[in-house]
Design a protein around this motif. Structure first.
Motif, short mmCIF file in Angstrom:
data_model
loop_
_atom_site.label_atom_id
_atom_site.label_comp_id
_atom_site.label_asym_id
_atom_site.label_seq_id
_atom_site.Cartn_x
_atom_site.Cartn_y
_atom_site.Cartn_z
N ALA A 1 -10.49 2.86 -11.16
CA ALA A 1 -9.28 3.68 -11.04
C ALA A 1 -9.45 4.89 -11.95
O ALA A 1 -9.35 4.78 -13.17
CB ALA A 1 -8.05 2.87 -11.43
N SER A 2 -9.70 6.03 -11.36
CA SER A 2 -10.18 7.19 -12.12
C SER A 2 -9.20 7.71 -13.17
O SER A 2 -9.61 8.29 -14.17
CB SER A 2 -10.54 8.32 -11.16
OG SER A 2 -11.56 7.91 -10.28
N SER A 3 -7.89 7.53 -12.97
CA SER A 3 -6.93 8.04 -13.95
C SER A 3 -6.68 7.05 -15.07
O SER A 3 -5.89 7.32 -15.98
CB SER A 3 -5.60 8.39 -13.26
OG SER A 3 -4.89 7.22 -12.91
N GLU B 1 -6.11 3.90 -6.31
CA GLU B 1 -7.28 4.69 -6.69
C GLU B 1 -8.57 3.97 -6.33
O GLU B 1 -9.56 4.60 -5.95
CB GLU B 1 -7.21 5.01 -8.18
CG GLU B 1 -6.02 5.91 -8.52
CD GLU B 1 -5.97 6.34 -9.98
OE1 GLU B 1 -6.95 6.09 -10.72
OE2 GLU B 1 -4.94 6.94 -10.38
N ASN C 1 -11.79 5.28 -4.27
CA ASN C 1 -13.10 5.32 -4.91
C ASN C 1 -14.14 4.47 -4.19
O ASN C 1 -15.31 4.83 -4.10
CB ASN C 1 -12.99 4.85 -6.36
CG ASN C 1 -12.55 5.96 -7.30
OD1 ASN C 1 -12.91 7.11 -7.11
ND2 ASN C 1 -11.77 5.62 -8.32
#
Length: 494
Positions: free
Chosen positions: A213-215, A322, A326
């Protein structure tokens, strides 16, 4: 020289620099421990030659009188989420089995540049999705700790950085890298009696780390002491133009500035964290932590984080959303597993590859994430979750108007037996109830061991700081470490 494996990061670095022992002797000692610990299943791949080559390079530098790096002579474990050039990188998933990157992640390169060596790639929950290290394609990791209640159950080492926590606790490595999306450094650290810190989001580059989850994803160190975490974090952190979320800020000398004197500081105690169902010994350990920080000179104040109860449901919307985005890149076309049934078309190949390559928990989260992002549900779920995330960030901002650091438990229970929660995803997700809020807010947070419970298992305390204030988190962690006197280690059974 077998006692070398009882030394931590700073002791090894300083001992090598002083000539008390060579970096090669250290690497050989840890390589031997790794080779003898197959029953823990902490490593997916071992790289003894990498550890020895790095050690020889450090010894040669010292002999030539050259300046040594801050991690010189320290062999570490690398979570198998970090891309390592020429060494299999799988994220513990069948879909990436056999994948050897042609590049090095920024964090691992920084550690090699600082003089560290790699003992191997550590096991984890598949794509970092899990809280018990039971979702790995390469098998479960065993916690080196056993309960003293007469049973012989193998316990969960926490997740997703379970291989990292088990390796450090069992003296297979003096330190290891971890990643933390919703508690994946802090929860396993608590379950195995070690320390681990998730820095402010953006402190460590995410470039070359397999994305969940990039954030939320953030790399951090796991070690047996607060000081060792501070040393290693200093080597890992720093601006990276290849990561658009990287913070362009100087890296402080956290280790050099460590100070357990908390006079003039305020510690916040969030009332919402005294939740029903929390183990009584966890709450008693929290009270111990409050007393220790008072003894260090801090003033204790009550704070409120009113949206805490919404943090877990918000996290399990944002993170899977996310992840579904991804993980769309794993399609059997460019790299990794390809399952191509005879006569199949492109869509059939996608479906077959993902069905064979992703495990049940990864599929569950992809489906959750795809659902909450779909037309008609995006506003009802994802948009609402992002609003809650903003409210949680605001809660912390208001709390930090009254205090410098927040103290809470790391987990609601001690380590549980493998298999206990595997059939109940909600029970498993509740393991992250204390760690998720700091992740959603992007704040630095650390777990330090406090005591053993009645079953002889370690418990952890969590410290959450203001954005960019890792120093306060580390200082408070050091104050607890000095007063708890925690020096227990698991009895060897593996």
């Amino acid at each position: 020289m077998s006692d070398l494996t009882n030394l931590g990061v700073k002791a090894i670095r300083d001992g090598v620099a002083a000539g008390d022992f060579t970096a090669r002797e250290v690497a050989e000692a840890f390589n031997a421990n790794v080779a003898a610990a197959a029953d823990l299943n902490a490593f997916i791949v071992t790289t003894p030659e990498h550890a020895l080559a790095a050690a020889d390079a450090v010894d040669a530098k010292r002999a030539a009188g050259e300046e040594l790096g801050t991690m010189a002579g320290v062999p570490i474990g690398m979570k198998d989420l970090f891309a390592t050039r020429g060494v299999q990188t799988t994220a513990a998933s069948a879909i990436l089995e056999g994948f050897k990157p042609e590049y090095e992640s920024t964090v691992s390169q920084k550690l090699w540049d600082a003089g560290a060596g790699m003992l191997g790639k550590l096991n984890l929950d598949q794509f970092a999705m899990g809280s018990s290290n039971e979702t790995s394609h390469f098998g479960n990791v065993a916690n080196p700790w056993k309960a003293n209640d007469g049973g012989n159950a193998v316990l969960a080492p926490g997740g997703s950085s379970g291989g990292s926590s088990a390796a450090v606790a069992a003296r297979l490595a003096p330190a290891a890298t971890g990643t933390d999306t919703g508690g994946s450094i802090r929860q396993p650290a608590a379950f195995t009696g070690i320390s681990g810190i998730k820095p402010t989001y953006g402190r460590c580059s995410r470039w070359g780390i397999v994305a969940f989850a990039s954030s939320l994803d953030q790399a951090g160190p796991m070690a047996r002491s607060v000081e060792d975490c501070a040393v290693m974090l200093g080597a890992m952190a720093g601006f990276d133009p290849k990561d658009s979320t990287s913070l362009d800020a100087p890296v402080p000398d956290w280790a050099g500035a460590l100070n357990a004197d908390l006079r003039g500081k305020k510690v916040g105690i969030p009332k919402e964290y005294r939740m029903d169902g929390t183990d009584a010994e966890i709450l008693a350990s929290w009270d111990d932590g409050i007393a220790w920080l008072k003894d260090a000179g801090a003033e204790v104040v009550d704070v409120s984080l009113p949206h805490t109860k919404y943090a877990l449901p918000a996290y399990y919307i944002v993170a899977p959303a996310e992840a579904s985005s991804n993980l769309a890149r794993y399609d059997g076309v460019r790299y990794g597993l390809r399952d191509l049934p005879e006569g199949a078309g492109l869509q059939d190949m996608y479906a077959a590859t993902r069905a064979a390559g992703f495990g049940p928990e990864v599929k569950r989260r992809i489906m959750l994430g795809t659902y909450v992002l779909s037309a008609g549900f995006y506003d009802a779920y994802y948009t609402q979750a992002m609003k809650v995330r903003t409210l949680i960030q605001r809660d912390f901002n208001e709390a930090f108007d009254k205090c410098d650091v927040i103290l809470a438990p790391t987990t609601p229970t001690a380590a549980f037996p493998l298999g206990d929660k595997l059939d109940d995803p909600l029970a498993m997700y509740l393991n992250d109830v204390f760690s998720v809020p700091a992740s959603l807010a992007g704040l630095p947070a650390m777990s330090v061991p406090s005591r053993l419970n009645a079953k002889g298992l370690p418990l952890g305390l969590q410290l959450v700081g203001k954005a960019m204030d890792e120093q306060m988190v580390l200082n408070a962690g050091l104050a607890i470490e000095q007063r708890s006197g925690f020096d227990a280690q698991p009895e060897k059974w593996w």
